[in-house]
Scaffold this active site. Structure first.
Site, PDB file in Angstrom:
ATOM      1  N   CYS A 206       0.808  -1.227   0.000  1.00 17.65           N
ATOM      2  CA  CYS A 206       0.000   0.000   0.000  1.00 17.65           C
ATOM      3  C   CYS A 206       0.838   1.273   0.000  1.00 17.65           C
ATOM      4  O   CYS A 206       0.429   2.278  -0.585  1.00 17.65           O
ATOM      5  CB  CYS A 206      -0.994  -0.008   1.152  1.00 17.65           C
ATOM      6  SG  CYS A 206      -0.244  -0.034   2.791  1.00 17.65           S
TER       7      CYS A 206
ATOM      8  N   CYS B 161      -3.441  -2.509  -1.221  1.00 22.89           N
ATOM      9  CA  CYS B 161      -2.466  -3.454  -0.682  1.00 22.89           C
ATOM     10  C   CYS B 161      -2.030  -4.512  -1.683  1.00 22.89           C
ATOM     11  O   CYS B 161      -1.234  -5.399  -1.333  1.00 22.89           O
ATOM     12  CB  CYS B 161      -3.054  -4.148   0.552  1.00 22.89           C
ATOM     13  SG  CYS B 161      -3.519  -3.002   1.859  1.00 22.89           S
TER      14      CYS B 161
ATOM     15  N   LYS C 266      -6.475  -8.478  11.307  1.00 28.64           N
ATOM     16  CA  LYS C 266      -6.374  -7.044  11.014  1.00 28.64           C
ATOM     17  C   LYS C 266      -7.743  -6.554  10.539  1.00 28.64           C
ATOM     18  O   LYS C 266      -8.234  -6.973   9.496  1.00 28.64           O
ATOM     19  CB  LYS C 266      -5.317  -6.789   9.946  1.00 28.64           C
ATOM     20  CG  LYS C 266      -5.108  -5.319   9.623  1.00 28.64           C
ATOM     21  CD  LYS C 266      -4.004  -5.147   8.596  1.00 28.64           C
ATOM     22  CE  LYS C 266      -3.788  -3.696   8.238  1.00 28.64           C
ATOM     23  NZ  LYS C 266      -2.709  -3.522   7.245  1.00 28.64           N
TER      24      LYS C 266
ATOM     25  N   ARG D  65      -2.253   6.584   7.701  1.00 26.98           N
ATOM     26  CA  ARG D  65      -2.297   6.782   6.254  1.00 26.98           C
ATOM     27  C   ARG D  65      -1.684   8.109   5.842  1.00 26.98           C
ATOM     28  O   ARG D  65      -1.156   8.242   4.744  1.00 26.98           O
ATOM     29  CB  ARG D  65      -3.739   6.640   5.764  1.00 26.98           C
ATOM     30  CG  ARG D  65      -4.201   5.186   5.879  1.00 26.98           C
ATOM     31  CD  ARG D  65      -5.633   4.952   5.502  1.00 26.98           C
ATOM     32  NE  ARG D  65      -5.949   3.535   5.711  1.00 26.98           N
ATOM     33  CZ  ARG D  65      -7.157   3.028   5.604  1.00 26.98           C
ATOM     34  NH1 ARG D  65      -8.181   3.807   5.287  1.00 26.98           N
ATOM     35  NH2 ARG D  65      -7.355   1.744   5.815  1.00 26.98           N
TER      36      ARG D  65
ATOM     37  N   ARG E 169     -10.697  -0.804   2.014  1.00 24.80           N
ATOM     38  CA  ARG E 169     -10.013  -2.083   2.202  1.00 24.80           C
ATOM     39  C   ARG E 169     -10.899  -3.127   2.864  1.00 24.80           C
ATOM     40  O   ARG E 169     -10.402  -4.102   3.425  1.00 24.80           O
ATOM     41  CB  ARG E 169      -8.735  -1.852   3.019  1.00 24.80           C
ATOM     42  CG  ARG E 169      -7.739  -0.987   2.244  1.00 24.80           C
ATOM     43  CD  ARG E 169      -6.457  -0.748   2.974  1.00 24.80           C
ATOM     44  NE  ARG E 169      -5.579   0.036   2.112  1.00 24.80           N
ATOM     45  CZ  ARG E 169      -4.755   0.987   2.519  1.00 24.80           C
ATOM     46  NH1 ARG E 169      -4.672   1.276   3.809  1.00 24.80           N
ATOM     47  NH2 ARG E 169      -3.996   1.638   1.671  1.00 24.80           N
TER      48      ARG E 169
ATOM     49  N   GLU F 171      -8.902 -16.951  10.983  1.00 25.42           N
ATOM     50  CA  GLU F 171      -7.719 -16.370  10.343  1.00 25.42           C
ATOM     51  C   GLU F 171      -6.448 -16.788  11.082  1.00 25.42           C
ATOM     52  O   GLU F 171      -5.423 -17.089  10.461  1.00 25.42           O
ATOM     53  CB  GLU F 171      -7.829 -14.844  10.318  1.00 25.42           C
ATOM     54  CG  GLU F 171      -8.858 -14.284   9.346  1.00 25.42           C
ATOM     55  CD  GLU F 171      -8.315 -14.175   7.934  1.00 25.42           C
ATOM     56  OE1 GLU F 171      -7.211 -14.700   7.660  1.00 25.42           O
ATOM     57  OE2 GLU F 171      -8.994 -13.566   7.087  1.00 25.42           O
TER      58      GLU F 171
ATOM     59  N   LYS G 246      -4.709  -6.381  15.317  1.00 26.48           N
ATOM     60  CA  LYS G 246      -4.639  -4.950  15.003  1.00 26.48           C
ATOM     61  C   LYS G 246      -6.024  -4.461  14.607  1.00 26.48           C
ATOM     62  O   LYS G 246      -6.649  -5.079  13.745  1.00 26.48           O
ATOM     63  CB  LYS G 246      -3.648  -4.733  13.861  1.00 26.48           C
ATOM     64  CG  LYS G 246      -3.506  -3.292  13.393  1.00 26.48           C
ATOM     65  CD  LYS G 246      -2.539  -3.190  12.217  1.00 26.48           C
ATOM     66  CE  LYS G 246      -2.413  -1.751  11.760  1.00 26.48           C
ATOM     67  NZ  LYS G 246      -1.530  -1.620  10.582  1.00 26.48           N
TER      68      LYS G 246
ATOM     69  N   SER H   3      -2.258   4.007  15.214  1.00 24.69           N
ATOM     70  CA  SER H   3      -2.007   5.443  15.144  1.00 24.69           C
ATOM     71  C   SER H   3      -3.075   6.289  15.827  1.00 24.69           C
ATOM     72  O   SER H   3      -2.750   7.216  16.587  1.00 24.69           O
ATOM     73  CB  SER H   3      -1.849   5.868  13.685  1.00 24.69           C
ATOM     74  OG  SER H   3      -2.996   5.532  12.915  1.00 24.69           O
TER      75      SER H   3
ATOM     76  N   TYR I  80       3.598   3.481  19.150  1.00 22.05           N
ATOM     77  CA  TYR I  80       4.299   4.745  18.922  1.00 22.05           C
ATOM     78  C   TYR I  80       4.694   5.399  20.239  1.00 22.05           C
ATOM     79  O   TYR I  80       5.488   6.338  20.251  1.00 22.05           O
ATOM     80  CB  TYR I  80       3.414   5.684  18.094  1.00 22.05           C
ATOM     81  CG  TYR I  80       2.997   5.065  16.784  1.00 22.05           C
ATOM     82  CD1 TYR I  80       3.857   5.063  15.692  1.00 22.05           C
ATOM     83  CD2 TYR I  80       1.763   4.431  16.646  1.00 22.05           C
ATOM     84  CE1 TYR I  80       3.500   4.458  14.493  1.00 22.05           C
ATOM     85  CE2 TYR I  80       1.384   3.827  15.461  1.00 22.05           C
ATOM     86  CZ  TYR I  80       2.267   3.833  14.382  1.00 22.05           C
ATOM     87  OH  TYR I  80       1.908   3.227  13.209  1.00 22.05           O
TER      88      TYR I  80
END
Length: 323
Positions: free
Chosen positions: A122, A130, A195, A205, A217, A233, A248, A274, A313
């Site tokens: 991406c 992606c 995800k 982004r 997405r 998954e 995530k 983020s 972060y």
């Protein structure tokens, strides 16, 4: 009862006592620090929606990794943003691509620091999706060879761990096969197995310059209402050869982290994404909260839910406080 026998407050009387009996603890070694690496020299470009986080040229990324290492943070997660983007995301798997160069430089400077390569197209495609676009849609099977090529070039550059984040079906098996074919059998895969298609990715982004130019997405990232699908998954990626599993985002998906932790016997990683970071920063800057205290409370909740490691972060500031 006038005089209760059981008094839980007895174990809360002092800071030392509370710390001694604390069930869930944080340490700098729990954290993985994400870095956004860009082309050029002497670039440290602040990301407006993520106070304290910047796009970094390679030498500044190395300096940031050194700071993390000195604080006891064991790993960085690299995202590359190239100058040139095209429909095939060709810079993602170029041997001299931005992320491959950053991997080499960080490993040269810090051999003991673990470098994790995010594998997705991406940031490298001109359409921001992606994978390869065919007929207006992301083509799953046509994308797998390109993800595999990226994984191989990153591992050959020195990446210690490959982390595919694209959510294509079958990509873990394809990447495992590609790594094994070039005798990189010892390189583990940290799969973004769970995800979600989340609004919490907005600031990322901006940082990664990866906003889709059309559509969204939701055809490949998971619906936020599903948890049984998350377990499916997880099972599929482990069958395909994943060594670690990621969930995530983290904060709104603590129940999913817990369910995955109960399901598997491999390390579970959670991504404190983020917008989770930016909300804390924005509220703290407005004086509405104690930013440091809330940050540590959130990180503790993610670990308490069952995560072994946390991509965040906040890694540097949390490590300083915990140091």
């Amino acid at each position: 009862m006038a005089h209760p026998i059981h008094r839980p407050r007895r174990l809360r009387r002092s800071a030392v006592l509370r710390e001694m009996v604390r069930e869930t603890t944080l340490a700098p070694s729990d954290f993985i620090y994400p870095l956004f690496v860009v082309e050029g020299r002497d670039i440290r470009r602040p990301i407006s929606s993520m106070p304290g986080i910047s796009n970094l040229s390679v030498e500044h990324a190395v300096a940031e990794a050194k700071q993390a290492h000195a604080l006891g943070v064991p790993a960085v997660l690299l995202f590359g943003i190239p100058n040139h983007k095209d429909a095939q995301g060709s810079q993602a798997y170029a041997r001299e691509g931005i992320v491959q160069r950053a991997i080499r430089e960080i490993k040269n400077a810090l051999p003991d620091m673990l470098v994790i390569a995010d594998v997705c197209l991406c940031e490298y495609t001109d359409h921001g999706h992606c994978g390869i676009i065919e007929g207006g849609h992301v083509a799953n099977d046509a994308t797998l060879p390109l993800l595999s090529r990226m994984a191989v070039t990153c591992a050959q550059a020195g990446a210690d761990i490959i982390a595919p984040s694209d959510m294509m079906d079958g990509r873990v098996a394809a990447i495992r096969s590609a790594l094994d074919e070039v005798k990189l059998t010892e390189v583990p895969i940290l799969s973004y197995a769970v995800k979600y298609a989340s609004a919490f990715y907005g600031p990322f982004r901006e940082a990664a310059q990866s906003t889709p130019q059309f559509g969204d997405r939701r055809t490949h990232q998971m619906d936020p209402g599903n948890v049984r699908e998350a377990l499916k998954e997880t099972d599929l990626d482990l069958e395909e050869g994943a060594d670690m599993i990621m969930v995530k985002p983290a904060l709104s998906y603590l129940d999913v982290i817990h369910r995955v932790r109960e399901r598997v016997d491999v390390p579970v990683v959670a991504y404190n994404v983020s917008a989770e970071y930016s909300m804390v920063k924005a509220a703290a800057q407005n004086g509405w909260i104690d930013g440091d205290r809330l940050m540590l409370e959130i990180l503790t909740s993610i670990k308490r839910a069952g995560s072994d490691l946390i991509i965040t972060y906040h890694a540097l500031e949390a490590a300083k406080l915990l140091g």
